[in-house]
Design a protein around this motif. Structure first.
Motif, PDB file in Angstrom:
ATOM      1  N   ARG A  73       0.867  -1.350   0.286  1.00 45.36           N
ATOM      2  CA  ARG A  73      -0.032   0.140   0.128  1.00 45.36           C
ATOM      3  C   ARG A  73       0.931   1.366   0.056  1.00 45.36           C
ATOM      4  O   ARG A  73       0.320   2.264  -0.754  1.00 45.36           O
ATOM      5  CB  ARG A  73      -0.962  -0.025   1.355  1.00 45.36           C
ATOM      6  CG  ARG A  73      -1.952  -1.055   1.129  1.00 45.36           C
ATOM      7  CD  ARG A  73      -3.079  -0.796   2.298  1.00 45.36           C
ATOM      8  NE  ARG A  73      -4.000  -1.763   2.462  1.00 45.36           N
ATOM      9  CZ  ARG A  73      -3.841  -2.731   3.206  1.00 45.36           C
ATOM     10  NH1 ARG A  73      -2.817  -3.037   4.218  1.00 45.36           N
ATOM     11  NH2 ARG A  73      -4.774  -3.689   3.221  1.00 45.36           N
ATOM     12  N   THR A  74       2.015   1.477   0.653  1.00 37.90           N
ATOM     13  CA  THR A  74       2.829   2.633   0.884  1.00 37.90           C
ATOM     14  C   THR A  74       3.979   2.358  -0.215  1.00 37.90           C
ATOM     15  O   THR A  74       5.059   3.233   0.216  1.00 37.90           O
ATOM     16  CB  THR A  74       3.359   2.385   2.344  1.00 37.90           C
ATOM     17  OG1 THR A  74       4.063   1.321   2.793  1.00 37.90           O
ATOM     18  CG2 THR A  74       2.020   2.758   3.180  1.00 37.90           C
ATOM     19  N   ALA A  75       4.123   1.457  -0.970  1.00 33.73           N
ATOM     20  CA  ALA A  75       5.324   1.236  -1.776  1.00 33.73           C
ATOM     21  C   ALA A  75       5.555   2.599  -2.596  1.00 33.73           C
ATOM     22  O   ALA A  75       4.831   3.287  -2.963  1.00 33.73           O
ATOM     23  CB  ALA A  75       4.959  -0.084  -2.761  1.00 33.73           C
ATOM     24  N   TYR A  76       6.765   2.529  -3.213  1.00 34.82           N
ATOM     25  CA  TYR A  76       7.223   3.317  -4.253  1.00 34.82           C
ATOM     26  C   TYR A  76       6.402   3.517  -5.218  1.00 34.82           C
ATOM     27  O   TYR A  76       5.889   4.604  -5.737  1.00 34.82           O
ATOM     28  CB  TYR A  76       8.605   3.289  -4.432  1.00 34.82           C
ATOM     29  CG  TYR A  76       9.235   4.290  -5.546  1.00 34.82           C
ATOM     30  CD1 TYR A  76       9.793   5.337  -4.834  1.00 34.82           C
ATOM     31  CD2 TYR A  76       9.111   4.345  -6.843  1.00 34.82           C
ATOM     32  CE1 TYR A  76      10.455   6.428  -5.590  1.00 34.82           C
ATOM     33  CE2 TYR A  76       9.904   5.391  -7.483  1.00 34.82           C
ATOM     34  CZ  TYR A  76      10.493   6.458  -6.915  1.00 34.82           C
ATOM     35  OH  TYR A  76      11.081   7.382  -7.715  1.00 34.82           O
ATOM     36  N   SER A  77       5.856   2.259  -5.951  1.00 32.78           N
ATOM     37  CA  SER A  77       4.802   2.347  -6.960  1.00 32.78           C
ATOM     38  C   SER A  77       4.467   0.818  -7.010  1.00 32.78           C
ATOM     39  O   SER A  77       5.028   0.069  -6.738  1.00 32.78           O
ATOM     40  CB  SER A  77       5.215   2.867  -8.367  1.00 32.78           C
ATOM     41  OG  SER A  77       6.484   1.959  -8.734  1.00 32.78           O
ATOM     42  N   ALA A  78       3.192   0.633  -7.435  1.00 33.00           N
ATOM     43  CA  ALA A  78       2.659  -0.507  -7.819  1.00 33.00           C
ATOM     44  C   ALA A  78       2.046  -0.440  -9.217  1.00 33.00           C
ATOM     45  O   ALA A  78       1.105   0.502  -9.499  1.00 33.00           O
ATOM     46  CB  ALA A  78       1.831  -1.321  -6.853  1.00 33.00           C
ATOM     47  N   TYR A  79       2.043  -1.519 -10.265  1.00 32.07           N
ATOM     48  CA  TYR A  79       1.327  -1.058 -11.662  1.00 32.07           C
ATOM     49  C   TYR A  79       1.636  -2.538 -12.269  1.00 32.07           C
ATOM     50  O   TYR A  79       2.410  -3.252 -12.463  1.00 32.07           O
ATOM     51  CB  TYR A  79       2.282  -0.185 -12.373  1.00 32.07           C
ATOM     52  CG  TYR A  79       1.077   0.213 -13.690  1.00 32.07           C
ATOM     53  CD1 TYR A  79       0.095   0.823 -13.672  1.00 32.07           C
ATOM     54  CD2 TYR A  79       1.682  -0.408 -14.881  1.00 32.07           C
ATOM     55  CE1 TYR A  79      -0.550   1.108 -14.736  1.00 32.07           C
ATOM     56  CE2 TYR A  79       1.010   0.047 -16.224  1.00 32.07           C
ATOM     57  CZ  TYR A  79      -0.168   0.508 -16.163  1.00 32.07           C
ATOM     58  OH  TYR A  79      -0.642   1.099 -17.324  1.00 32.07           O
ATOM     59  N   ASP A  80       0.207  -2.919 -12.662  1.00 29.90           N
ATOM     60  CA  ASP A  80      -0.016  -3.995 -13.496  1.00 29.90           C
ATOM     61  C   ASP A  80       0.810  -5.380 -13.040  1.00 29.90           C
ATOM     62  O   ASP A  80       1.516  -5.980 -13.600  1.00 29.90           O
ATOM     63  CB  ASP A  80       0.510  -3.916 -15.042  1.00 29.90           C
ATOM     64  CG  ASP A  80      -0.158  -4.875 -15.855  1.00 29.90           C
ATOM     65  OD1 ASP A  80      -0.964  -5.542 -15.620  1.00 29.90           O
ATOM     66  OD2 ASP A  80       0.592  -4.977 -17.002  1.00 29.90           O
ATOM     67  N   GLY A  81       0.720  -5.502 -11.450  1.00 27.51           N
ATOM     68  CA  GLY A  81       1.074  -6.693 -10.941  1.00 27.51           C
ATOM     69  C   GLY A  81       2.706  -6.508 -10.647  1.00 27.51           C
ATOM     70  O   GLY A  81       3.384  -7.470 -10.214  1.00 27.51           O
ATOM     71  N   PHE A  82       3.346  -5.417 -10.788  1.00 26.73           N
ATOM     72  CA  PHE A  82       4.933  -5.240 -10.422  1.00 26.73           C
ATOM     73  C   PHE A  82       4.945  -4.072  -9.346  1.00 26.73           C
ATOM     74  O   PHE A  82       4.113  -3.267  -9.284  1.00 26.73           O
ATOM     75  CB  PHE A  82       5.484  -4.705 -11.770  1.00 26.73           C
ATOM     76  CG  PHE A  82       5.741  -5.900 -12.803  1.00 26.73           C
ATOM     77  CD1 PHE A  82       6.837  -6.668 -12.827  1.00 26.73           C
ATOM     78  CD2 PHE A  82       4.819  -5.924 -13.826  1.00 26.73           C
ATOM     79  CE1 PHE A  82       7.182  -7.548 -13.770  1.00 26.73           C
ATOM     80  CE2 PHE A  82       4.974  -6.895 -14.878  1.00 26.73           C
ATOM     81  CZ  PHE A  82       6.181  -7.658 -14.808  1.00 26.73           C
ATOM     82  N   LEU A  83       5.712  -4.371  -8.671  1.00 29.64           N
ATOM     83  CA  LEU A  83       5.997  -3.834  -7.328  1.00 29.64           C
ATOM     84  C   LEU A  83       7.383  -3.088  -7.237  1.00 29.64           C
ATOM     85  O   LEU A  83       8.341  -4.003  -7.272  1.00 29.64           O
ATOM     86  CB  LEU A  83       5.814  -4.653  -6.040  1.00 29.64           C
ATOM     87  CG  LEU A  83       5.986  -3.854  -4.606  1.00 29.64           C
ATOM     88  CD1 LEU A  83       4.904  -3.011  -4.500  1.00 29.64           C
ATOM     89  CD2 LEU A  83       5.855  -5.154  -3.822  1.00 29.64           C
ATOM     90  N   THR A  84       7.392  -1.762  -6.727  1.00 27.52           N
ATOM     91  CA  THR A  84       8.788  -1.094  -6.549  1.00 27.52           C
ATOM     92  C   THR A  84       8.738  -0.803  -5.049  1.00 27.52           C
ATOM     93  O   THR A  84       8.073   0.122  -4.884  1.00 27.52           O
ATOM     94  CB  THR A  84       9.018  -0.063  -7.486  1.00 27.52           C
ATOM     95  OG1 THR A  84       8.965  -0.652  -9.048  1.00 27.52           O
ATOM     96  CG2 THR A  84      10.467   0.752  -7.341  1.00 27.52           C
ATOM     97  N   LEU A  85       9.919  -1.180  -4.382  1.00 26.18           N
ATOM     98  CA  LEU A  85      10.032  -0.542  -2.874  1.00 26.18           C
ATOM     99  C   LEU A  85      11.033   0.242  -2.862  1.00 26.18           C
ATOM    100  O   LEU A  85      12.291  -0.098  -3.480  1.00 26.18           O
ATOM    101  CB  LEU A  85      10.132  -2.103  -2.175  1.00 26.18           C
ATOM    102  CG  LEU A  85       9.103  -2.860  -1.842  1.00 26.18           C
ATOM    103  CD1 LEU A  85       9.687  -3.981  -1.217  1.00 26.18           C
ATOM    104  CD2 LEU A  85       7.960  -2.273  -1.228  1.00 26.18           C
ATOM    105  N   GLU A  86      11.270   1.210  -2.059  1.00 27.04           N
ATOM    106  CA  GLU A  86      12.647   2.136  -1.808  1.00 27.04           C
ATOM    107  C   GLU A  86      13.255   1.433  -0.858  1.00 27.04           C
ATOM    108  O   GLU A  86      12.578   1.369   0.391  1.00 27.04           O
ATOM    109  CB  GLU A  86      11.990   3.554  -1.595  1.00 27.04           C
ATOM    110  CG  GLU A  86      13.233   4.541  -1.368  1.00 27.04           C
ATOM    111  CD  GLU A  86      12.870   5.838  -1.330  1.00 27.04           C
ATOM    112  OE1 GLU A  86      13.765   6.653  -1.165  1.00 27.04           O
ATOM    113  OE2 GLU A  86      11.526   6.066  -1.510  1.00 27.04           O
ATOM    114  N   ALA A  87      14.445   1.039  -0.765  1.00 31.89           N
ATOM    115  CA  ALA A  87      15.305   0.658   0.037  1.00 31.89           C
ATOM    116  C   ALA A  87      16.145   1.462   0.843  1.00 31.89           C
ATOM    117  O   ALA A  87      16.484   2.589   0.172  1.00 31.89           O
ATOM    118  CB  ALA A  87      15.979  -0.558  -0.702  1.00 31.89           C
ATOM    119  N   ASP A  88      16.661   0.978   1.803  1.00 32.59           N
ATOM    120  CA  ASP A  88      17.706   1.810   2.642  1.00 32.59           C
ATOM    121  C   ASP A  88      19.028   1.923   1.980  1.00 32.59           C
ATOM    122  O   ASP A  88      19.455   1.104   1.191  1.00 32.59           O
ATOM    123  CB  ASP A  88      17.964   1.153   4.055  1.00 32.59           C
ATOM    124  CG  ASP A  88      18.724   1.845   4.907  1.00 32.59           C
ATOM    125  OD1 ASP A  88      19.991   1.605   4.950  1.00 32.59           O
ATOM    126  OD2 ASP A  88      18.248   2.907   5.771  1.00 32.59           O
TER     127      ASP A  88
END
Length: 229
Positions: A73-88
């Motif tokens: 829910r709070t990820a950098y982005s999500a679209y069409d089944g792909f997820l991008t998380l911001e990492a340390d």
């Protein structure tokens, strides 16, 4: 001392040899422990400085479904089944040390994100991944009017921007990368096309990089609307 990515994978991003599976996620610096390692699954780690690598360490594996849901829910982005998380910054790829301005992103697909979940949990998380968003702000679904398709999706950059695209069959009427201004922006493009046709959308494509999308749409709409004496 800088460590190679191979050393990071063996020891873990924090260098703790006792916890090779530890991962720190999120711009807020919140720590998330990941139990175990993913075998045969590769995620992509990239940085705004240009460094990139793949890793078998899975950011979500071993987490309970509630924690995964919150990260999606709070990820950098999500679209069409792909997820991008911001990492340390400790997950900076390659052997060089990160600069203060580095933005490190971890990209994965739905199979990676759902790794180790029960069937019902996997269905729930997959459904959540189907809701497009950037930094928790939900993006509107595509709109089609005849052969013309309007959509907005996350950009491939490191600044949480989006890409607006309007296609008329094989022809691109508009393609613009910009900050996300809310769900009303796509609706304004649809309304402009409905009232003034494809030429108005092409005109916005030329003006928006300089004026901004909202101002360009408003200006073109005013210019094409007959004045009332």
């Amino acid at each position: 001392m800088a460590r190679s990515h191979a050393e990071q994978e063996e020891r873990g991003p924090s260098g703790d040899s006792r916890r090779p599976d530890r991962l720190v996620l999120g711009a807020s610096g919140a720590c998330v422990s990941v139990v175990g390692r993913t075998l045969g699954v590769m995620v992509t780690i990239s940085c705004s400085c240009g460094a990139a690598a793949t890793s078998r360490t899975h950011p979500l594996r071993g987490m309970p479904i509630e924690e995964r849901m919150e990260l999606v829910r709070t990820a950098y982005s999500a679209y069409d089944g792909f997820l991008t998380l911001e990492a340390d910054a400790s997950w900076h790829p390659g052997s060089s040390e990160p600069d203060p301005g580095c933005v490190v992103l971890v990209d994965m697909d739905a199979l990676d994100a759902c790794e180790g979940l029960a069937d019902d949990e996997r269905r729930g998380l997959s459904a959540l991944l189907g809701i497009a968003h950037v930094h928790g702000r939900v993006l509107p679904p595509p709109v089609e009017i005849g052969t013309v398709r309007f959509r907005v999706s996350p950009s491939f950059g490191f600044d949480a921007e989006v890409v607006y695209v309007v296609h008329d069959g094989p022809q691109t009427l508009l393609e613009l990368t910009c900050a996300y201004g809310g769900r009303g922006e796509l609706a304004s493009l649809v309304a402009l096309y409905s009232e003034h046709g494809p030429a108005a959308v092409v005109q916005v494509d030329g003006l928006a990089p300089r004026l901004g999308l909202a101002a360009a749409v408003a200006g073109v709409s005013r210019a094409r609307t007959p004045s009332v004496a």
